[in-house]
Design a protein around this motif. Structure first.
Motif, PDB file in Angstrom:
ATOM      1  N   ARG A   1       6.808  35.869  29.131  1.00  0.00           N
ATOM      2  CA  ARG A   1       6.382  34.478  29.181  1.00  0.00           C
ATOM      3  C   ARG A   1       4.977  34.266  28.618  1.00  0.00           C
ATOM      4  NH1 ARG A   1       3.367  32.656  33.586  1.00  0.00           N
ATOM      5  NH2 ARG A   1       2.472  34.316  34.863  1.00  0.00           N
TER       6      ARG A   1
ATOM      7  N   LEU B   1      11.119  29.753  27.628  1.00  0.00           N
ATOM      8  CA  LEU B   1      11.636  28.511  28.213  1.00  0.00           C
ATOM      9  C   LEU B   1      13.002  28.165  27.629  1.00  0.00           C
ATOM     10  CD1 LEU B   1      11.310  26.020  29.984  1.00  0.00           C
ATOM     11  CD2 LEU B   1      10.071  24.919  28.096  1.00  0.00           C
TER      12      LEU B   1
ATOM     13  N   ALA C   1       8.992  29.130  33.767  1.00  0.00           N
ATOM     14  CA  ALA C   1       8.945  29.151  32.300  1.00  0.00           C
ATOM     15  C   ALA C   1       8.200  27.936  31.752  1.00  0.00           C
ATOM     16  CB  ALA C   1      10.363  29.200  31.739  1.00  0.00           C
ATOM     17  N   MET C   2       8.443  26.757  32.348  1.00  0.00           N
ATOM     18  CA  MET C   2       7.711  25.560  31.915  1.00  0.00           C
ATOM     19  C   MET C   2       6.208  25.738  32.169  1.00  0.00           C
ATOM     20  SD  MET C   2       7.842  21.697  33.441  1.00  0.00           S
ATOM     21  CE  MET C   2       6.951  22.290  34.879  1.00  0.00           C
TER      22      MET C   2
ATOM     23  N   ALA D   1       7.585  20.655  26.752  1.00  0.00           N
ATOM     24  CA  ALA D   1       8.196  21.439  27.828  1.00  0.00           C
ATOM     25  C   ALA D   1       8.452  20.572  29.054  1.00  0.00           C
ATOM     26  CB  ALA D   1       7.280  22.611  28.193  1.00  0.00           C
TER      27      ALA D   1
ATOM     28  N   VAL E   1      12.292  19.734  30.578  1.00  0.00           N
ATOM     29  CA  VAL E   1      12.730  20.080  31.929  1.00  0.00           C
ATOM     30  C   VAL E   1      13.140  18.832  32.706  1.00  0.00           C
ATOM     31  CG1 VAL E   1      11.971  21.089  34.117  1.00  0.00           C
ATOM     32  CG2 VAL E   1      11.340  22.182  31.961  1.00  0.00           C
TER      33      VAL E   1
END
Length: 429
Positions: A63, A71, A106-107, A123, A127
Motif C-alpha cells: 500500500r 485500492l 486502502a483508501m 479515492a 469508495v
C-alpha cells in the motif's frame, strides 16, 4: 579551517533520526493492518471468505509503494465477494464481512501516500460510490443490496469520510515534516557555503595585507641596501641615510605584521576587552606622502599632486587610494628601477576619486613579459584590482604608448551623509 563533512548535524540529524523511527513504526503498522484483515477473514462464515480476505491482506503489504493499484485490487476483490454472494445460492461469501475494512485501509493509503493531488479525492469518491452500489445493488445482475436502510448507508459514509479526513490530516503532517527536513538540509548546505565564502574572502584579505606590507617594504629595503653598498666608501653620509630608511621601513613593516597577526589571533577587533583587542592602523591620504618620500629615497623621481582633502573621503576610500599608490610605486621600483620618473595624481571628477600613477619605465620600452603581466595580472595588480572593485570602482593597468607604465583607478565617492564614517579610523591598513 575545519574539514567539511557530509554527515548531517543539528536539525537535519534530528529529523533523520526521527525519520528512521517513523519507518520502523510504519512497518509495524503495516503488519498490524494485515493481521486485522486476516482476523476479520478468519471470523467469516465461508472458506472463500478466508481466501478473499487473505488476498486483500496481501495487497495491503504494497500500500505504500503502489497505493492506487492496491485500492483498485481491493475494490476488485470486494466486487468479487459481492458477486459470489449474489450469484450463488450457497452464499460462499459473507456480505458485508469484517475483512471489508481493507477497503478503508486502502483508501487511507491512497490519501496518505499518493503524490498526485487528485488521487485522494478520486479515492474518496470511488469508495463512496462503491458503498452506494452496495446499498442499492446492481440491477440486471441479480446482486442484492447488502445494506437494508439509508441509515446504514449514512453510517458507512460517515465512517468513510472520517477515515478520509484522518488520512488527509496525516498526509498534511507528513508533507510538513518533509518540508522541514528539506529546509534543514538546505540550511546546512547554505551555512557550509557561507562558511566557504567567508573563508575565501578572509584569505584574500590576508593575502592583500601581506603583499602590501611585505612587497613594498622589501622592495624599498633592497634598493636602499644596494645603494648603501655602492656608496659605503665614497659617501658614508649617503650610506648612513640609506640605512636609516631601511631601519624605519623595517620597523613599520614589523608593526604592520604584528597588527595582522593580532587580527588573525583575536578576530576582527572583537576578541578580548577594549585593552586587549587589536587596533587597526589609521590610514589617511597623509600616508601617501610617506610612501612617496620612501620611493624618492630609494632613487625614484616622483611627482605628487593631491587635489582633494581627507575630510571629503571616507576612511575606506583613503585606504584604497593609499594602497593603490603604494603598490604602483613598488612596481615602478621593481620593474623600472632607480632613476625612473613617476607622477602620482589624485583628483575628483563627478563624485569619483581618480588615482593615476604613470612612470617612464626608466626610458625603456615595455617588454613582452610586462605585457603578459598586464593581461594576466600579478599578485600586486590582482590586489589593486580587488581593492578598487570592493570600493565599487575599477582599475586599468598596462603599458602606455612609448616607455613606461600607467595605472588608473576609479573609486566612487560616498554621499555627504556618510561624513561621520570618514573620520572612523577603522579602515583596513
Amino acid at each position: 579551517m575545519s574539514t567539511m563533512t557530509t554527515e548531517p548535524r543539528g536539525p537535519a540529524r534530528a529529523l533523520l533520526l526521527n525519520g528512521a523511527a517513523r519507518r520502523v513504526a510504519a512497518r509495524l503498522c503495516d503488519v498490524l493492518l494485515v493481521l486485522v484483515v486476516l482476523a476479520g477473514a478468519d471470523r467469516a462464515d465461508s472458506e472463500l471468505d478466508l481466501v478473499v480476505g487473505g488476498l486483500m491482506a496481501l495487497c495491503l503489504l504494497l500500500r505504500r509503494r503502489r497505493p492506487g493499484a492496491v485500492l483498485a485490487a481491493v475494490l476488485a476483490l470486494g466486487a468479487a465477494q459481492f458477486a459470489l454472494h449474489g450469484l450463488s445460492d450457497t452464499q460462499p461469501t459473507t456480505v458485508p464481512a469484517p475483512y471489508d475494512v481493507a477497503v478503508l485501509f486502502a483508501m487511507m493509503s491512497v490519501v496518505h501516500h499518493s503524490r498526485a493531488a487528485w488521487m485522494p479525492y478520486a479515492a474518496g469518491v470511488t469508495v463512496l460510490t462503491a458503498s452506494a452500489l452496495g446499498a442499492t445493488g446492481v440491477p440486471g445482475t441479480g446482486m442484492e443490496p447488502f445494506l437494508h436502510s439509508w441509515q446504514d448507508l449514512t453510517l458507512l459514509w460517515g465512517m468513510t469520510i472520517a477515515v478520509w479526513l484522518l488520512a488527509y490530516s496525516l498526509q498534511a503532517r507528513r508533507l510538513y515534516a518533509e518540508s522541514q527536513a528539506a529546509r534543514a538540509r538546505q540550511a546546512e548546505r547554505e551555512r557550509a557555503h557561507l562558511v566557504r565564502i567567508a573563508t575565501a574572502e578572509e584569505r584574500a584579505e590576508i593575502a592583500r595585507e601581506l603583499h602590501d606590507v611585505v612587497a613594498h617594504s622589501l622592495a624599498v629595503m633592497t634598493l636602499q641596501a644596494d645603494g648603501a653598498g655602492y656608496v659605503l666608501r665614497t659617501s658614508p653620509d649617503a650610506a648612513a641615510a640609506a640605512l636609516k630608511v631601511i631601519a624605519a621601513t623595517g620597523r613599520d613593516a614589523i608593526d604592520d605584521m604584528h597588527r595582522i597577526v593580532r587580527v588573525l589571533r583575536h578576530g576582527d577587533g572583537d576578541g578580548g576587552g577594549p585593552d586587549t583587542a587589536p587596533r587597526r592602523k589609521a590610514v589617511t591620504l597623509g600616508e601617501i606622502h610617506t610612501a612617496v618620500a620612501r620611493a624618492r629615497a630609494a632613487g625614484l623621481s616622483v611627482g605628487l599632486s593631491i587635489e582633494t582633502g581627507e575630510e571629503r573621503l571616507t576612511a575606506a576610500e583613503q585606504v584604497t587610494a593609499f594602497r593603490i599608490v603604494q603598490e604602483s610605486l613598488t612596481n615602478v621600483l621593481r620593474h623600472a628601477g632607480t632613476g625612473a620618473k613617476a607622477d602620482v595624481r589624485l583628483w575628483e571628477e563627478r563624485d569619483v576619486l581618480l588615482v593615476t600613477v604613470v612612470d617612464d619605465g626608466g626610458g625603456r620600452l615595455s617588454h613582452d613579459g610586462d605585457a603578459r603581466v598586464a593581461r594576466r595580472g600579478g599578485n600586486g595588480l590582482v590586489g589593486m584590482r580587488e581593492r578598487a572593485e570592493l570600493a565599487g570602482g575599477g582599475l586599468e593597468a598596462g603599458p602606455r604608448l612609448g616607455p613606461g607604465w600607467r595605472v588608473c583607478a576609479r573609486i566612487p565617492r560616498r554621499m555627504d551623509d556618510d561624513a561621520g564614517e570618514r573620520n572612523d579610523p577603522g579602515g583596513r591598513g
